[in-house]
Design a protein around this motif. Sequence first.
Motif, PDB file in Angstrom:
ATOM      1  N   UNK A 156       7.536  -2.577  -7.978  1.00 38.39           N
ATOM      2  CA  UNK A 156       7.597  -1.978  -6.639  1.00 38.39           C
ATOM      3  C   UNK A 156       6.930  -0.596  -6.667  1.00 38.39           C
ATOM      4  N   UNK A 157       7.214   0.160  -7.721  1.00 37.14           N
ATOM      5  CA  UNK A 157       6.610   1.492  -7.839  1.00 37.14           C
ATOM      6  C   UNK A 157       5.085   1.368  -7.899  1.00 37.14           C
ATOM      7  N   UNK A 158       4.614   0.385  -8.646  1.00 36.11           N
ATOM      8  CA  UNK A 158       3.173   0.163  -8.752  1.00 36.11           C
ATOM      9  C   UNK A 158       2.597  -0.247  -7.388  1.00 36.11           C
ATOM     10  N   UNK A 159       3.307  -1.147  -6.713  1.00 38.62           N
ATOM     11  CA  UNK A 159       2.836  -1.611  -5.402  1.00 38.62           C
ATOM     12  C   UNK A 159       2.707  -0.439  -4.434  1.00 38.62           C
ATOM     13  N   UNK A 160       3.720   0.426  -4.461  1.00 39.70           N
ATOM     14  CA  UNK A 160       3.703   1.592  -3.562  1.00 39.70           C
ATOM     15  C   UNK A 160       2.500   2.479  -3.865  1.00 39.70           C
ATOM     16  N   UNK A 161       2.224   2.675  -5.144  1.00 37.32           N
ATOM     17  CA  UNK A 161       1.115   3.576  -5.484  1.00 37.32           C
ATOM     18  C   UNK A 161      -0.209   2.975  -5.008  1.00 37.32           C
ATOM     19  N   UNK A 162      -0.330   1.658  -5.078  1.00 32.04           N
ATOM     20  CA  UNK A 162      -1.559   1.016  -4.594  1.00 32.04           C
ATOM     21  C   UNK A 162      -1.651   1.139  -3.064  1.00 32.04           C
ATOM     22  N   UNK A 163      -0.500   0.954  -2.397  1.00 33.52           N
ATOM     23  CA  UNK A 163      -0.501   1.064  -0.927  1.00 33.52           C
ATOM     24  C   UNK A 163      -0.937   2.455  -0.468  1.00 33.52           C
ATOM     25  N   UNK A 164      -0.552   3.441  -1.261  1.00 39.06           N
ATOM     26  CA  UNK A 164      -0.907   4.812  -0.877  1.00 39.06           C
ATOM     27  C   UNK A 164      -2.410   5.086  -0.981  1.00 39.06           C
ATOM     28  N   UNK A 165      -3.147   4.152  -1.589  1.00 41.13           N
ATOM     29  CA  UNK A 165      -4.615   4.259  -1.569  1.00 41.13           C
ATOM     30  C   UNK A 165      -5.144   3.866  -0.188  1.00 41.13           C
ATOM     31  N   UNK A 166      -4.374   3.010   0.513  1.00 38.60           N
ATOM     32  CA  UNK A 166      -4.831   2.503   1.814  1.00 38.60           C
ATOM     33  C   UNK A 166      -4.175   3.229   2.993  1.00 38.60           C
ATOM     34  N   UNK A 167      -2.962   3.734   2.785  1.00 40.19           N
ATOM     35  CA  UNK A 167      -2.159   4.262   3.894  1.00 40.19           C
ATOM     36  C   UNK A 167      -1.672   5.671   3.593  1.00 40.19           C
ATOM     37  N   UNK A 168      -1.592   6.462   4.641  1.00 44.91           N
ATOM     38  CA  UNK A 168      -1.076   7.821   4.451  1.00 44.91           C
ATOM     39  C   UNK A 168       0.428   7.818   4.223  1.00 44.91           C
ATOM     40  N   UNK A 169       1.066   6.909   4.943  1.00 45.37           N
ATOM     41  CA  UNK A 169       2.516   6.790   4.822  1.00 45.37           C
ATOM     42  C   UNK A 169       2.856   5.379   4.386  1.00 45.37           C
ATOM     43  N   UNK A 170       3.891   5.251   3.588  1.00 46.18           N
ATOM     44  CA  UNK A 170       4.291   3.908   3.166  1.00 46.18           C
ATOM     45  C   UNK A 170       4.995   3.190   4.307  1.00 46.18           C
ATOM     46  N   UNK A 171       4.676   1.926   4.490  1.00 47.41           N
ATOM     47  CA  UNK A 171       5.437   1.183   5.492  1.00 47.41           C
ATOM     48  C   UNK A 171       6.868   0.945   4.980  1.00 47.41           C
ATOM     49  N   UNK A 172       7.737   0.617   5.887  1.00 51.30           N
ATOM     50  CA  UNK A 172       9.100   0.229   5.516  1.00 51.30           C
ATOM     51  C   UNK A 172       9.001  -1.021   4.641  1.00 51.30           C
ATOM     52  N   UNK A 173       9.839  -1.114   3.621  1.00 56.68           N
ATOM     53  CA  UNK A 173       9.805  -2.341   2.812  1.00 56.68           C
ATOM     54  C   UNK A 173      11.208  -2.801   2.441  1.00 56.68           C
ATOM     55  N   UNK A 174      11.304  -4.087   2.140  1.00 55.58           N
ATOM     56  CA  UNK A 174      12.581  -4.711   1.787  1.00 55.58           C
ATOM     57  C   UNK A 174      12.410  -5.560   0.539  1.00 55.58           C
ATOM     58  N   UNK A 175      13.459  -5.599  -0.264  1.00 57.21           N
ATOM     59  CA  UNK A 175      13.446  -6.455  -1.461  1.00 57.21           C
ATOM     60  C   UNK A 175      14.377  -7.628  -1.188  1.00 57.21           C
ATOM     61  N   UNK A 176      13.875  -8.829  -1.384  1.00 53.95           N
ATOM     62  CA  UNK A 176      14.673 -10.005  -1.015  1.00 53.95           C
ATOM     63  C   UNK A 176      14.623 -11.110  -2.077  1.00 53.95           C
ATOM     64  N   UNK A 177      15.634 -11.939  -2.019  1.00 52.84           N
ATOM     65  CA  UNK A 177      15.602 -13.207  -2.741  1.00 52.84           C
ATOM     66  C   UNK A 177      16.320 -14.209  -1.853  1.00 52.84           C
ATOM     67  N   UNK A 178      15.629 -15.287  -1.527  1.00 52.35           N
ATOM     68  CA  UNK A 178      16.262 -16.300  -0.682  1.00 52.35           C
ATOM     69  C   UNK A 178      17.263 -17.107  -1.491  1.00 52.35           C
TER      70      UNK A 178
END
Length: 199
Positions: A156-178
């Motif tokens: 998740x930390x890695x994903x966030x860092x990649x997202x910050x290359x595209x976005x100024x602010x991180x979108x809201x996110x949720x962690x799930x398991x069905x």
Amino acid sequence: MHIKSAEFVISNSEVAKCPKDILPEYAFIGRSNVGKSSLINMLTNRKSLAKTSGRPGKTQLINHFIINKNWFLVDLPGYGYARVSKKEKKVFQKFITNYFEKRKQLVLAFVLVDCRLEPQKIDREFMYYLGENSIPFSIIFTKADKLKPSELEENIAHYKSVLLEDWEELPQYFITSSSKRIGQKELLNYINEINKSLK
Ligand code: GTP
Ligand code: MG
């Protein structure tokens, strides 16, 4: 939010034929097999409201479900499904983009991503497309049961860092398991808060 009722309404490939009701609507989108339909079943406490499959490409249409008689959940086909022809892919992409661009009732898109994977180009591009079309979105990490807590945190930390290359602010996110029923309360509360803010 308590789920009192969850009913299938209609499936189709044309946004013009989607329900006419002016109710808040939330769409689930993401790569084939990421777990969109399973998540809809988990959220609504129903075993097979939305059809699921181990094989990618199960959901082929826009499926509307009405929840508590006052908002819609929408199950969509996955993108990036390799087993259809290029022509089929184009037709399919068109009805999905039509849905996103024309569906006025759409309040928010949930972009589902598999928590085990590196950020995928197709997901980043789709988020970019939503941004360009001013469609609010949140991210849902799926299949959290498949990782150890430490791996999950790292991904998740890695994903966030990649997202910050595209976005100024991180979108809201949720962690799930069905399968382990993780994230149900958080997601339903989030939707409930948005529904209330629209009143
Ligand atoms: P398409 O309709 O083909 O685009 O797929 P989808 O995104 O709707 O995926 P679906 O819900 O059909 O699930 C795909 C596969 O992943 C099925 O075999 C599910 O059982 C499995 N799956 C979905 N969610 C989870 C989860 O949280 N944990 C685990 N372990 N498996 C899951
Ligand atoms: Mg599906």
